[in-house]
Every structure is written in C-alpha cells, then in structure tokens.
Design an enzyme around this catalytic site. Structure first.
Site, PDB file in Angstrom:
ATOM      1  N   LYS A  13       0.938   9.987   5.717  1.00  0.00           N
ATOM      2  CA  LYS A  13       1.069   8.593   6.154  1.00  0.00           C
ATOM      3  C   LYS A  13       2.357   7.946   5.653  1.00  0.00           C
ATOM      4  CE  LYS A  13      -3.946   8.022   6.467  1.00  0.00           C
ATOM      5  NZ  LYS A  13      -5.087   7.103   6.322  1.00  0.00           N
TER       6      LYS A  13
ATOM      7  N   SER B 143     -10.077   5.247  -5.381  1.00  0.00           N
ATOM      8  CA  SER B 143     -11.026   6.327  -5.630  1.00  0.00           C
ATOM      9  C   SER B 143     -10.507   7.373  -6.612  1.00  0.00           C
ATOM     10  CB  SER B 143     -11.391   7.001  -4.308  1.00  0.00           C
ATOM     11  OG  SER B 143     -10.224   7.513  -3.659  1.00  0.00           O
TER      12      SER B 143
ATOM     13  N   LYS C 161      -2.043  -1.652  -3.859  1.00  0.00           N
ATOM     14  CA  LYS C 161      -2.884  -0.451  -3.839  1.00  0.00           C
ATOM     15  C   LYS C 161      -2.010   0.798  -3.853  1.00  0.00           C
ATOM     16  CE  LYS C 161      -6.412   1.807  -0.982  1.00  0.00           C
ATOM     17  NZ  LYS C 161      -7.173   1.775   0.286  1.00  0.00           N
TER      18      LYS C 161
ATOM     19  N   GLU D 276       7.799  -6.792   1.449  1.00  0.00           N
ATOM     20  CA  GLU D 276       6.557  -6.710   2.228  1.00  0.00           C
ATOM     21  C   GLU D 276       5.680  -7.943   1.971  1.00  0.00           C
ATOM     22  OE1 GLU D 276       5.450  -4.786   4.509  1.00  0.00           O
ATOM     23  OE2 GLU D 276       6.422  -2.828   4.364  1.00  0.00           O
TER      24      GLU D 276
ATOM     25  N   LYS E   9       0.861  -1.186   0.000  1.00  0.00           N
ATOM     26  CA  LYS E   9       0.000   0.000   0.000  1.00  0.00           C
ATOM     27  C   LYS E   9       0.895   1.232   0.000  1.00  0.00           C
ATOM     28  CE  LYS E   9      -3.871   2.161   2.443  1.00  0.00           C
ATOM     29  NZ  LYS E   9      -4.778   2.053   3.604  1.00  0.00           N
TER      30      LYS E   9
ATOM     31  N   ARG F  63     -10.958   9.184   1.148  1.00  0.00           N
ATOM     32  CA  ARG F  63     -10.900   9.798   2.481  1.00  0.00           C
ATOM     33  C   ARG F  63     -12.081  10.736   2.698  1.00  0.00           C
ATOM     34  NH1 ARG F  63      -4.322  10.813   2.269  1.00  0.00           N
ATOM     35  NH2 ARG F  63      -3.761   8.625   2.652  1.00  0.00           N
TER      36      ARG F  63
ATOM     37  N   TYR G  33     -14.942   0.516  -7.874  1.00  0.00           N
ATOM     38  CA  TYR G  33     -16.229   1.176  -7.680  1.00  0.00           C
ATOM     39  C   TYR G  33     -17.106   1.069  -8.924  1.00  0.00           C
ATOM     40  CZ  TYR G  33     -13.554   3.017  -3.786  1.00  0.00           C
ATOM     41  OH  TYR G  33     -12.774   3.112  -2.656  1.00  0.00           O
TER      42      TYR G  33
END
Length: 343
Positions: free
Chosen positions: A237, A294, A268, A253, A214, A224, A332
């Site tokens: 972040k 998004s 992602k 990872e 991510k 968000r 979506y």
C-alpha cells in the site's frame, strides 16, 4: 549575543535552582505529592475500543493473531458493549470480517445497507441510544477481493474513482446513525468531498476523524488477519499510505485535512510515531488520536507474558501517547484495563 546568552543562563540558574537547594525527589516522596504534580493523566475517557464483526448468530470467535480479541456476531455485541459502557469508554470503532463471497474488485458490499457495519450501528443505537459513541472505518479493504483500500486498475489505486465510493459509504454509515466517520484510505481530497456531501444531506453534526497520518507500516499484520484481508492483499500500500521515513509530509497531510473539514485527526501506528503525534499537536492544536495498532498490541500482549497480561505495562504504553500529546487512544486493551490501574 554572548552577553545575552550569559544573562539568560544566569537567570535560568536563579529560577531553577541547583542541588542541594533544589531536590526534585522531594515531590516524589509521597503518593499524594506525586499525584499533585503529575503532568499527564490517563483514564477510560481517553480510550476507544475497536470491535470486529462477523456474520451469523451467537458468535464470539477468538482471533488467533490477537490473543484476547474476538469477532462478534451482531446479536452478541452486548457482551462487549456492556463491558465497554461499564468501564465508561466513550466510543467503539467497528471493523467487519466480510465473507469472501461478498467481496469483489470494487468493494460494493461497503454500500450494502444490510452489511455488518450497518447492522451493528442499528443494533447499538436501538439498544444503547447515545450512551456510547460509534466510529466507523471508511475504506474498501474489508470488501475488496484484492485487499486494497481503493479501486485497483492495472496495479494502480485510482484516487478519484475511489473517493466516489468512499463518499457513498460515509453517507450510508451516517444515515444509519454513525457518530464519527473515519476515512482510513489515504486518498487525496476525500475529506473535503465527504464533508460537503454530509452537509448537503443535513448530516452536518456527524464528525469526521481523518486518518490523516497513516504510514505504510509492518505493524498491521494481525489486523489484516482479523478482517480477512491479509491473504488477499496483492502487492503493498506504499503508493497511498505514507513513507515512514518522512516527518514533514505528515504535517502537510494534517494541514490539508483540517482545511478540508476534519474535526479530529489520527496518527497510525502509534508507539513508533510519538514524535509525529507531538508535532501535530504542537502545530495544529486539533484533537489528535493515536492508534495502538494490532502489531503493537500483539508485541505487548505476547512479549510480556503469553498467559498473564502485565496491565501496568499496558498503562505505561498508553501514557506515552498522552505524554506525546494524544487526546485519545484507540487500543485493543481498552476493555481489559481495571479502573483502579489508572491511579
């Protein structure tokens, strides 16, 4: 070495042939022929539909940042679930819009057995049994007043303290009936601990989809906004989500999360990281999911035509994930694609 290379090149020429003996357009002439030799396929089986939850009753609230996407109250979930089941979508992913009054520094609403996600799980399992799968996000950002995925202390996200809450959140969701636990927080070591606790609670059949890769991305803005954490977020972040300049780190990872017990892994965002999807698939042979996030959704939805969705362009974007090696795509667009467009 030169002789060997020459022999290999000669053999390659003999095997592959050259124009005019070989005409690749021959296999493109007819629709049936194109279907016969196509290398990748896309169907509703490859899609996961994200659903945003809100409190109240009889609500279907449009999200301004994401045209065509809505927040649903629990008793209105049938509106979107019936559609998803009709389209044979295998799984939905639940994301809550939590009221500010329920947020705090520790995200304790995540552990409330009557929170929106828990209510939704119970509603779906009661009404639909196991006709459709349920994936639940495991992270604290929908529940924290500061908008981060973990415990924040002196501008630092505390890894191990966060894992304790994430583990309890995972157990709660699993007890409620969640099929796939999806930690999206990017804390080190959380998959191992969550897997261990699930097994100890006789929840060994609950799957873990790790957001193993991510990136700290600029493509998350509309999401968000959808869960109500955008304006709350303090700082960024980058101390826990991955640096988008890195490739090999992504493989590290994934390797760690597989070793710790992940059943599937996530990359992602999706489209800007097709190279990562391919590398993960080639190196680990594990089910890989891509998240068409998004920002990607909004670019396609608004960039092509604000009033008319170019569904063929959507299919083209989704096929890119399959071509890169993704087993499935969280998108979506999942509920807006007509079945005949997969052909």
């Amino acid at each position: 070495n030169t002789i060997v290379a020459s022999i290999i090149n000669l053999l390659r020429m003999i095997i592959t042939g050259n124009y005019p003996n070989l005409r690749l357009r021959r296999s493109r002439k007819h629709e049936w022929s194109r279907r016969l030799v196509q290398e990748n396929n896309l169907s509703s089986n490859d899609l996961v539909l994200p659903i945003f939850l809100t409190d109240g009753k009889n609500k279907k609230i449009p999200i301004k940042a994401m045209p065509g996407v809505y927040r649903y109250s629990i008793n209105s979930l049938g509106l979107i679930l019936d559609k998803a089941i009709e389209r044979k979508i295998p799984m939905v992913a639940l994301f809550p819009y939590t009221k500010i009054s329920l947020k705090n520094n520790f995200g304790t609403e995540a552990l409330n057995e009557n929170n929106l996600v828990c209510q939704a799980i119970k509603y779906i399992k009661k009404k639909y049994k196991n006709i459709i799968g349920i994936m639940c996000d495991v992270a604290l950002d929908p529940y924290t007043i500061h908008g981060h995925d973990g415990i924040l202390k002196k501008n630092k996200i505390l890894n191990d303290e966060t894992i304790k809450i994430l583990t309890e959140q995972s157990l709660l969701q699993a007890r409620m009936g969640c099929d796939v636990i999806a930690p999206s927080d990017m804390m080190d070591g959380r998959i191992k601990i969550i897997r261990k606790k699930l097994d100890e609670e006789n929840l060994e059949e609950v799957q873990i989809l790790s957001y193993a890769v991510k990136f700290a991305s600029s493509f998350y803005g509309p999401f968000r906004n959808a869960i109500g954490s955008k304006s709350a977020l303090k700082g960024n972040k980058k101390t826990y989500q991955m640096d988008f300049k890195n490739h090999n780190e992504a493989l590290r990872e994934v390797a760690l999360d597989i070793k710790e017990g992940a059943d599937m892994v996530m990359v992602k965002p999706g489209m800007p990281y097709l190279d990562i999807i391919r590398s993960v698939k080639d190196n680990f042979k594990i089910p890989v999911l891509a998240y068409q996030v998004s920002g990607e959704y909004s670019l396609i939805r608004n960039g092509i035509n604000k009033k008319i969705i170019d569904k063929k362009a959507i299919i083209e974007s989704l096929m890119a994930f399959k071509r890169a090696g993704a087993n499935a795509i969280i998108t979506y667009f999942a509920d807006s694609i007509d079945k005949n467009l997969f052909d």
